[in-house]
Design a protein around this motif. Structure first.
Motif, PDB file in Angstrom:
ATOM      1  N   ASN A 130       0.839  -1.193   0.000  1.00  0.00           N
ATOM      2  CA  ASN A 130       0.000   0.000   0.000  1.00  0.00           C
ATOM      3  C   ASN A 130       0.880   1.250   0.000  1.00  0.00           C
ATOM      4  N   MET A 131       0.862   1.989  -1.110  1.00  0.00           N
ATOM      5  CA  MET A 131       1.658   3.207  -1.204  1.00  0.00           C
ATOM      6  C   MET A 131       0.819   4.457  -0.932  1.00  0.00           C
ATOM      7  N   GLY A 132      -0.432   4.280  -0.548  1.00  0.00           N
ATOM      8  CA  GLY A 132      -1.301   5.409  -0.242  1.00  0.00           C
ATOM      9  C   GLY A 132      -1.209   5.806   1.220  1.00  0.00           C
ATOM     10  N   TRP A 133      -2.117   6.649   1.632  1.00  0.00           N
ATOM     11  CA  TRP A 133      -2.163   7.152   3.004  1.00  0.00           C
ATOM     12  C   TRP A 133      -2.343   5.992   3.968  1.00  0.00           C
ATOM     13  N   ARG A 134      -1.521   5.944   4.988  1.00  0.00           N
ATOM     14  CA  ARG A 134      -1.600   4.896   6.010  1.00  0.00           C
ATOM     15  C   ARG A 134      -2.017   5.538   7.325  1.00  0.00           C
ATOM     16  N   HIS A 159       5.942   6.886   0.895  1.00  0.00           N
ATOM     17  CA  HIS A 159       6.993   7.192  -0.077  1.00  0.00           C
ATOM     18  C   HIS A 159       8.096   8.080   0.495  1.00  0.00           C
ATOM     19  N   THR A 160       7.929   8.524   1.724  1.00  0.00           N
ATOM     20  CA  THR A 160       8.944   9.351   2.371  1.00  0.00           C
ATOM     21  C   THR A 160       9.659   8.511   3.402  1.00  0.00           C
ATOM     22  N   ARG A 161      10.668   9.095   4.005  1.00  0.00           N
ATOM     23  CA  ARG A 161      11.383   8.395   5.074  1.00  0.00           C
ATOM     24  C   ARG A 161      10.408   8.091   6.198  1.00  0.00           C
TER      25      ARG A 161
END
Length: 173
Positions: A130-134, A159-161
């Protein structure tokens, strides 16, 4: 020449709050340590080139809580009030709508108290496609936890640190 330029500078009638916030967040990323942004605004943004969503996303990815104190009446400008709440809620800060000096002073006191009880928690998730909002939820457990209050970011973008969830409350058990 510099003084002459400064004295002849004329401020425009437009407010570019989101442009200013984006530049502030970019500058803040260059400095190590915990950060927070406190905004004191007298009205809606009507001159920015960037969207409030861009600002919110940058603050979330940088782990910087944003607090906003608006002198506007939230019921008279519901769009700005909603945007301010969305930015502050998603970054772990808080919005205040304070039309008079007493309410403004109370808002600054509340922010000062929040910052005096600020903790940083780190979360390193398992691998996930899942690369969306977590979404994140922080809960205190145990009998003593009932006397504490926690306010956190609502989640993060992967996708960020890895970012810290920032919350407020008393001493954690």
């Amino acid at each position: 020449e510099a003084l002459s330029g400064l004295r002849t500078t004329v401020a425009g009638d437009d407010t570019a709050l989101y442009n200013s916030l984006l530049l502030t967040l970019q500058d803040a990323q260059q400095v190590s340590g915990r950060k927070v942004v406190v905004v004191f605004s007298n009205g809606p943004d009507n001159g920015s080139m960037v969207s409030p969503e861009t600002v919110r996303e940058m603050a979330e990815s940088a782990g910087v809580p944003i607090y906003m104190i608006s002198t506007s009446d939230a019921t008279k400008d519901e769009i700005s009030a909603t945007v301010f709440r969305r930015i502050t809620d998603r970054t772990g800060g808080k919005s205040y709508f304070a039309r008079n000096w007493r309410a403004q002073s109370d808002a600054f006191v509340s922010i000062r108290e929040d910052l005096g009880h600020l903790y940083s928690l780190s979360y390193y998730p398992s691998a996930n496609a899942n690369m969306g909002w977590r979404r994140l939820t922080v809960e205190l457990t145990g009998e003593n936890a009932k006397k504490y209050r926690v306010r956190t970011r609502t989640g993060y973008l992967p996708h960020t640190r890895p970012s810290a969830a920032t919350g407020t409350g008393g001493n954690l058990p």
